[in-house]
Design a protein around this motif. Structure first.
Motif, mmCIF file in Angstrom:
data_model
loop_
_atom_site.group_PDB
_atom_site.id
_atom_site.type_symbol
_atom_site.label_atom_id
_atom_site.label_comp_id
_atom_site.label_asym_id
_atom_site.label_seq_id
_atom_site.Cartn_x
_atom_site.Cartn_y
_atom_site.Cartn_z
ATOM 1 N N ASP A 52 5.804 -62.636 15.911
ATOM 2 C CA ASP A 52 6.244 -63.376 15.290
ATOM 3 C C ASP A 52 7.222 -64.765 15.547
ATOM 4 O OD1 ASP A 52 7.012 -60.802 13.201
ATOM 5 O OD2 ASP A 52 7.136 -59.985 15.244
ATOM 6 N N PHE A 53 6.618 -65.064 17.097
ATOM 7 C CA PHE A 53 7.056 -65.422 17.635
ATOM 8 C C PHE A 53 6.939 -66.427 19.115
ATOM 9 C CE2 PHE A 53 10.359 -62.223 19.115
ATOM 10 C CZ PHE A 53 10.388 -62.568 20.937
ATOM 11 N N SER A 58 6.771 -61.399 20.299
ATOM 12 C CA SER A 58 6.019 -62.701 20.783
ATOM 13 C C SER A 58 4.508 -62.336 21.186
ATOM 14 C CB SER A 58 6.855 -63.315 22.358
ATOM 15 O OG SER A 58 6.774 -62.615 23.161
ATOM 16 N N ASN A 61 4.605 -70.638 10.588
ATOM 17 C CA ASN A 61 5.948 -69.540 10.190
ATOM 18 C C ASN A 61 6.715 -68.995 11.598
ATOM 19 O OD1 ASN A 61 6.157 -68.491 8.044
ATOM 20 N ND2 ASN A 61 5.615 -67.000 8.549
ATOM 21 N N MET A 62 6.217 -69.451 12.601
ATOM 22 C CA MET A 62 7.222 -68.893 13.383
ATOM 23 C C MET A 62 7.691 -69.454 14.204
ATOM 24 S SD MET A 62 4.365 -65.995 15.754
ATOM 25 C CE MET A 62 2.927 -67.759 16.053
ATOM 26 N N HIS A 100 14.385 -58.099 19.399
ATOM 27 C CA HIS A 100 13.184 -59.244 19.540
ATOM 28 C C HIS A 100 12.554 -58.522 20.852
ATOM 29 C CE1 HIS A 100 15.047 -62.011 16.918
ATOM 30 N NE2 HIS A 100 13.933 -63.338 17.193
ATOM 31 N N GLN A 158 5.655 -53.230 15.468
ATOM 32 C CA GLN A 158 6.349 -54.043 14.259
ATOM 33 C C GLN A 158 7.024 -53.638 12.890
ATOM 34 O OE1 GLN A 158 2.804 -56.758 14.113
ATOM 35 N NE2 GLN A 158 4.660 -58.316 14.271
ATOM 36 N N LYS A 198 10.611 -57.716 16.288
ATOM 37 C CA LYS A 198 10.074 -59.328 16.247
ATOM 38 C C LYS A 198 9.677 -59.125 17.769
ATOM 39 C CE LYS A 198 12.961 -60.929 12.711
ATOM 40 N NZ LYS A 198 13.748 -62.450 12.300
ATOM 41 N N MET A 245 5.967 -62.526 9.592
ATOM 42 C CA MET A 245 5.378 -62.160 11.261
ATOM 43 C C MET A 245 4.051 -63.483 10.774
ATOM 44 S SD MET A 245 3.580 -58.246 11.288
ATOM 45 C CE MET A 245 3.335 -58.524 9.350
#
Length: 281
Positions: A175-176, A142, A205-206, A100, A135, A140, A1
């Motif tokens: 997270d993405f 977006s 980190n994503m 997700h 979260q 996760k 995250m």
């Protein structure tokens, strides 16, 4: 995250260790309407052998056929008009294996162009109030997925600024990243690089998911070449975790803008050359 507007020494360390290559094939998904295909058609895309590992429906509700499957993950999508106090209750009714969450589909585009327009400042508040708390429940999430036009990046910049103002030092965690692109391979690379630069250093980190991809208004052969080239490109990047081709329908069901060259299936239900390559048949 990671946080949209914050900073972390761990992220800077990740930057120094980051690698741009991957050894595993990237996960392929399906971009589906709620009930876009007959069951027989859908089975041609998802029954073994197939590359399909996940799908979404532009909504919070799974496909009636695929929800019975345990081998294909469902990614719900929540739009601004669904982001209210009842969102948490709605998510409780989703399959337990869903983890997700896609958010706010093309908020930079008008409804006449398939978007879900919303002011970036209001979107930031909804995201903070109703999306980020998920979260803590294991989701996760977006950031809003904008169009591939210049308007998309401009909207994201305003969203980022609003997030910083509303949550100083932290911003809007995610997270993405979800990505849309319609066009040729050079344009795809340019768009991916622009988003990558925009999210630095947090992008290190994503993961990225390309949730809409196709080459509109050109023939099947050019779409086949795009998906072949894009597949190699995505597989070479360990920060791209998945992608979904926009064409999970028969040629006659393509919209007037994309045209039938993007379709995974012919009008008689057979797979097109794009479909055969995409699902590995």
């Amino acid at each position: 995250m990671v946080s949209f507007g914050g900073s972390s020494s761990l992220l800077l360390l990740a930057l120094s260790l980051f690698s741009t290559t991957a050894t595993a094939a990237t996960n392929r998904g399906l971009a589906l309407g709620i009930e876009p295909l007959a069951e027989a058609d859908l089975k041609k895309l998802t029954n073994a052998p197939t590359t399909i590992k996940w799908y979404y429906t532009w909504n919070m509700y799974p496909n009636k056929v695929l929800e019975k499957r345990n081998d294909i993950k469902f990614f719900p999508l929540v739009n601004p008009d669904q982001a209210n106090a009842k969102l948490g209750d709605a998510l409780k009714n989703l399959r337990a294996k869903s983890d997700h969450l896609l958010t706010f589909n093309e908020p930079d585009m008008g409804k006449d162009r398939g978007g879900n327009p919303i002011d970036p400042g209001r979107a930031a508040q909804l995201y903070i109030d109703h999306i980020m708390p998920l979260q803590e429940k294991g989701w996760k999430i977006s950031h809003p997925v904008v169009s591939g036009s210049p308007d998309g990046l401009a909207w994201l910049k305003k969203f980022r600024d609003a997030c910083k103002a509303k949550k100083p030092g932290k911003g809007c965690a995610a997270d993405f990243v979800s990505v849309h692109w319609y066009g040729n391979m050079d344009g795809l690379k340019n768009h991916m690089n622009a988003l990558r630069d925009f999210y630095q250093p947090t992008a290190n980190n994503m993961k990225f998911y390309v949730t809409e991809l196709a080459y509109p208004q050109v023939d099947e052969a050019k779409n086949l070449q795009l998906i072949k080239d894009a597949s190699k490109y995505f597989d070479s990047l360990n920060w791209v975790e998945g992608y979904a081709w926009f064409g999970s329908f028969r040629q006659k069901d393509a919209n007037g803008w994309t045209k039938g060259g993007v379709a995974l299936m012919k009008d008689n239900g057979d797979l097109t050359s794009v479909g055969k390559f995409y699902v590995n048949k």
